[in-house]
Design a protein around this motif. Structure first.
Motif, mmCIF file in Angstrom:
data_model
loop_
_atom_site.group_PDB
_atom_site.id
_atom_site.type_symbol
_atom_site.label_atom_id
_atom_site.label_comp_id
_atom_site.label_asym_id
_atom_site.label_seq_id
_atom_site.Cartn_x
_atom_site.Cartn_y
_atom_site.Cartn_z
ATOM 1 N N LEU A 132 0.841 -1.199 0.000
ATOM 2 C CA LEU A 132 0.000 0.000 0.000
ATOM 3 C C LEU A 132 0.878 1.252 0.000
ATOM 4 C CD1 LEU A 132 -2.778 1.374 0.267
ATOM 5 C CD2 LEU A 132 -2.540 1.145 2.766
ATOM 6 N N GLY A 133 1.941 1.230 0.804
ATOM 7 C CA GLY A 133 2.857 2.371 0.824
ATOM 8 C C GLY A 133 3.579 2.557 -0.491
ATOM 9 N N MET A 134 3.962 1.456 -1.136
ATOM 10 C CA MET A 134 4.610 1.553 -2.449
ATOM 11 C C MET A 134 3.677 2.169 -3.472
ATOM 12 S SD MET A 134 6.604 -2.104 -2.587
ATOM 13 C CE MET A 134 6.958 -1.892 -4.354
ATOM 14 N N ALA A 135 2.405 1.790 -3.419
ATOM 15 C CA ALA A 135 1.430 2.374 -4.338
ATOM 16 C C ALA A 135 1.325 3.877 -4.121
ATOM 17 C CB ALA A 135 0.067 1.707 -4.143
ATOM 18 N N ASP A 136 1.374 4.308 -2.868
ATOM 19 C CA ASP A 136 1.326 5.741 -2.579
ATOM 20 C C ASP A 136 2.606 6.437 -3.036
ATOM 21 O OD1 ASP A 136 -0.028 8.033 -1.315
ATOM 22 O OD2 ASP A 136 1.646 7.947 0.086
ATOM 23 N N ASP A 137 3.749 5.766 -2.868
ATOM 24 C CA ASP A 137 5.017 6.340 -3.329
ATOM 25 C C ASP A 137 5.029 6.537 -4.838
ATOM 26 O OD1 ASP A 137 6.059 6.428 -0.776
ATOM 27 O OD2 ASP A 137 6.999 4.453 -0.916
ATOM 28 N N LEU A 138 4.390 5.606 -5.547
ATOM 29 C CA LEU A 138 4.408 5.653 -7.007
ATOM 30 C C LEU A 138 3.330 6.560 -7.575
ATOM 31 C CD1 LEU A 138 5.050 1.867 -7.753
ATOM 32 C CD2 LEU A 138 6.619 3.749 -8.225
ATOM 33 N N TRP A 139 2.127 6.498 -7.005
ATOM 34 C CA TRP A 139 0.991 7.195 -7.628
ATOM 35 C C TRP A 139 0.349 8.238 -6.741
ATOM 36 C CZ3 TRP A 139 0.462 1.510 -7.970
ATOM 37 C CH2 TRP A 139 1.043 1.002 -9.139
ATOM 38 N N ASP A 140 0.882 8.475 -5.542
ATOM 39 C CA ASP A 140 0.367 9.524 -4.660
ATOM 40 C C ASP A 140 -1.138 9.361 -4.438
ATOM 41 O OD1 ASP A 140 0.526 11.662 -2.985
ATOM 42 O OD2 ASP A 140 0.433 13.179 -4.551
ATOM 43 N N LEU A 141 -1.513 8.314 -3.719
ATOM 44 C CA LEU A 141 -2.913 7.977 -3.479
ATOM 45 C C LEU A 141 -3.621 9.069 -2.685
ATOM 46 C CD1 LEU A 141 -2.545 4.221 -2.428
ATOM 47 C CD2 LEU A 141 -2.979 5.132 -4.720
ATOM 48 N N ASP A 142 -4.920 9.155 -2.891
ATOM 49 C CA ASP A 142 -5.746 10.042 -2.080
ATOM 50 C C ASP A 142 -5.687 9.581 -0.625
ATOM 51 O OD1 ASP A 142 -8.038 12.138 -1.978
ATOM 52 O OD2 ASP A 142 -8.851 10.382 -0.929
ATOM 53 N N TRP A 143 -5.653 10.525 0.308
ATOM 54 C CA TRP A 143 -5.454 10.166 1.713
ATOM 55 C C TRP A 143 -6.592 9.311 2.260
ATOM 56 C CZ3 TRP A 143 -8.638 11.411 5.826
ATOM 57 C CH2 TRP A 143 -9.600 12.407 5.612
ATOM 58 N N MET A 144 -7.811 9.502 1.767
ATOM 59 C CA MET A 144 -8.930 8.693 2.243
ATOM 60 C C MET A 144 -8.805 7.253 1.754
ATOM 61 S SD MET A 144 -12.235 11.240 2.039
ATOM 62 C CE MET A 144 -13.230 10.033 2.910
ATOM 63 N N LEU A 145 -8.333 7.081 0.528
ATOM 64 C CA LEU A 145 -8.123 5.734 -0.002
ATOM 65 C C LEU A 145 -7.017 5.025 0.781
ATOM 66 C CD1 LEU A 145 -8.685 3.585 -2.152
ATOM 67 C CD2 LEU A 145 -7.030 4.748 -3.639
ATOM 68 N N LYS A 146 -5.961 5.748 1.079
ATOM 69 C CA LYS A 146 -4.849 5.168 1.843
ATOM 70 C C LYS A 146 -5.299 4.799 3.255
ATOM 71 C CE LYS A 146 -1.381 7.876 2.802
ATOM 72 N NZ LYS A 146 -0.145 8.680 2.683
ATOM 73 N N LEU A 147 -6.093 5.663 3.874
ATOM 74 C CA LEU A 147 -6.592 5.382 5.218
ATOM 75 C C LEU A 147 -7.504 4.161 5.217
ATOM 76 C CD1 LEU A 147 -6.579 6.425 8.153
ATOM 77 C CD2 LEU A 147 -8.608 7.777 7.576
ATOM 78 N N ALA A 148 -8.327 4.041 4.178
ATOM 79 C CA ALA A 148 -9.207 2.870 4.069
ATOM 80 C C ALA A 148 -8.389 1.593 3.935
ATOM 81 C CB ALA A 148 -10.143 3.040 2.880
ATOM 82 N N GLY A 149 -7.314 1.649 3.153
ATOM 83 C CA GLY A 149 -6.446 0.485 3.010
ATOM 84 C C GLY A 149 -5.780 0.115 4.327
ATOM 85 N N GLY A 172 -9.418 24.837 8.958
ATOM 86 C CA GLY A 172 -10.422 24.354 8.019
ATOM 87 C C GLY A 172 -9.856 23.479 6.927
ATOM 88 N N GLN A 173 -8.694 22.893 7.176
ATOM 89 C CA GLN A 173 -8.045 22.038 6.186
ATOM 90 C C GLN A 173 -8.261 20.567 6.523
ATOM 91 O OE1 GLN A 173 -4.021 23.413 6.662
ATOM 92 N NE2 GLN A 173 -4.236 25.064 5.165
ATOM 93 N N SER A 174 -7.929 19.709 5.570
ATOM 94 C CA SER A 174 -7.961 18.272 5.800
ATOM 95 C C SER A 174 -6.885 17.898 6.821
ATOM 96 C CB SER A 174 -7.715 17.520 4.486
ATOM 97 O OG SER A 174 -7.350 16.170 4.735
ATOM 98 N N PRO A 175 -7.137 16.891 7.684
ATOM 99 C CA PRO A 175 -6.103 16.448 8.637
ATOM 100 C C PRO A 175 -4.830 15.980 7.954
ATOM 101 C CG PRO A 175 -8.246 15.544 9.219
ATOM 102 C CD PRO A 175 -8.398 16.169 7.872
ATOM 103 N N MET A 176 -4.938 15.581 6.686
ATOM 104 C CA MET A 176 -3.774 15.089 5.957
ATOM 105 C C MET A 176 -3.148 16.151 5.056
ATOM 106 S SD MET A 176 -3.446 12.062 7.026
ATOM 107 C CE MET A 176 -4.375 10.782 7.871
#
Length: 386
Positions: free
Chosen positions: A93-110, A286-290
């Protein structure tokens, strides 16, 4: 103990040797972190270092499963294999984020799905310190376990902002965990401990990677590494304290030192503090926590004048003070530990604030001198008029 040191050497050696190959692969596939506004580094640097750490951890665990002293831990239950499977999934999951910069909600769900998987596979806190040890319901155990895992994953991810910072902090926490879990294991028929094994393998891979990640880093661990570290250190703590038997006479001895829920917080105090401050800071705006920013603890250290290496070493010192401060109560009187803790805290506070004070004190003196000159000039002009 020699067996554990051997496992740590395997994890560290494999991680150290495989990391240059991972760096080459990261460059080939374009997994190179561009310089962003919030980054400290000034040149694009390869990521995916977490893959090398995962390989080091996996190889060490496979070796351990064949060592007579430890192999019983793998035969008694599937817990070790569930933890290893979760480590692979969280790194992917972390590699996918490193490569494609996943949305934070998708990463949190994973992260949540993987945490629920390992909890369902047997990694659970089954007792809670509610006055005395109380057995938790299966659903509550899974919920608490998943929450702790996800919180720790993101805490380490938040603090991963300087070369060597997160790997050093987690290694320090892992050593503290290993000492405590080894002491507990010595009171059992077998000295073998799954918690100690995970801690030692994790410390080894951190040290092996740190040799490539010290400033200026040749490779970043990326989310594939920071998420793996947060996952493993929490798994080890849950294995160590999450299964205290409410009927055990030893529970009254160990529980006051490290309660199951507080243990990860004590050792990961700095990452968790940084994460909580960041979430509050961003929600107030008023920003996203991430939402990324340059207000993390390590950014503040650089802003007051520390070098990258200096900031990392001082933050390591704070992590060691908090992690080992509790461990020392097992060996020394509480009042002696408190005195030592306070002395070390004063020293670290001075070291932390030294660059700021070094520049700020002369500025204050100059401002005072300027104010005195102005007051003198005003008095002189006043008397001159008279």
């Amino acid at each position: 103990m020699r067996i554990y040191l051997f496992i740590a050497a395997i994890a560290g050696g494999v991680t150290y040797l495989i990391t240059p190959l991972i760096r080459h692969i990261a460059i080939e596939i374009g997994a190179v972190g561009e310089v962003r506004a919030r980054d400290v580094h000034t040149i694009p640097t390869p990521r995916l270092g977490g893959l090398g750490m995962l390989i080091g951890f996996t190889v060490s665990m496979l070796f351990a499963s064949r060592i007579p002293f430890i192999q019983g831990l793998f035969a008694q239950s599937q817990q070790a294999w569930v933890i290893l499977a979760g480590a692979v999934m969280i790194s992917l999951l972390g590699m996918a984020d490193d490569l494609w910069d996943l949305d934070w909600m998708l990463k949190l769900a994973g992260q949540l799905l993987i945490s629920v998987f390992v909890a369902w596979g047997g990694l659970q806190i089954i007792s809670l310190p509610l006055g005395s040890l109380v057995t938790a319901s299966p659903s509550l155990s899974m919920a608490i376990t998943a929450f702790l895992v996800v919180a720790s994953i993101n805490a380490v991810n938040f603090v991963d902002g300087l070369d060597g910072l997160s790997s050093g902090i987690v290694a320090i926490g892992g050593i503290a965990f290993a000492i405590y879990s080894y002491i507990i294991a010595r009171n059992s028929p077998s000295y073998a401990s799954m918690a100690t094994l995970i801690d030692i393998a994790m410390v080894g891979m951190c040290v092996g990677f740190l040799l490539h990640n010290w400033h200026p880093a040749k490779l970043f661990m990326g989310d594939s590494g920071s998420m793996l570290l947060g996952y493993l250190i929490t798994c080890a703590s849950i294995v160590m304290t999450g299964r205290l038997d409410p009927a055990s006479i030893h529970a009254s001895i160990y529980l006051p030192v490290f309660m199951p829920i507080l243990l990860p917080i004590l050792v990961l105090f700095l990452p968790i503090l940084d994460m909580c401050l960041a979430i509050v800071r961003r929600l107030r705006k008023g920003q996203s926590p991430m939402h990324p920013d340059r207000m993390h603890l390590h950014h503040r250290m650089l802003r007051i004048g520390h070098s990258v290496q200096g900031a990392v070493l001082i933050l390591w010192g704070w992590a060691a003070l908090i992690a080992f401060g509790s461990i020392m109560t097992l060996f020394f009187k509480a009042q002696h530990v408190l005195i030592g803790f306070l002395i070390a805290a004063v020293v670290l506070t001075v070291a932390t604030m030294h660059p700021y004070l070094k520049h700020r004190i002369p500025e204050i003196l100059e401002e005072d001198a300027a104010d005195a000159s102005r007051h003198a000039a005003l008095r002189s002009s006043k008397y001159g008029k008279k």
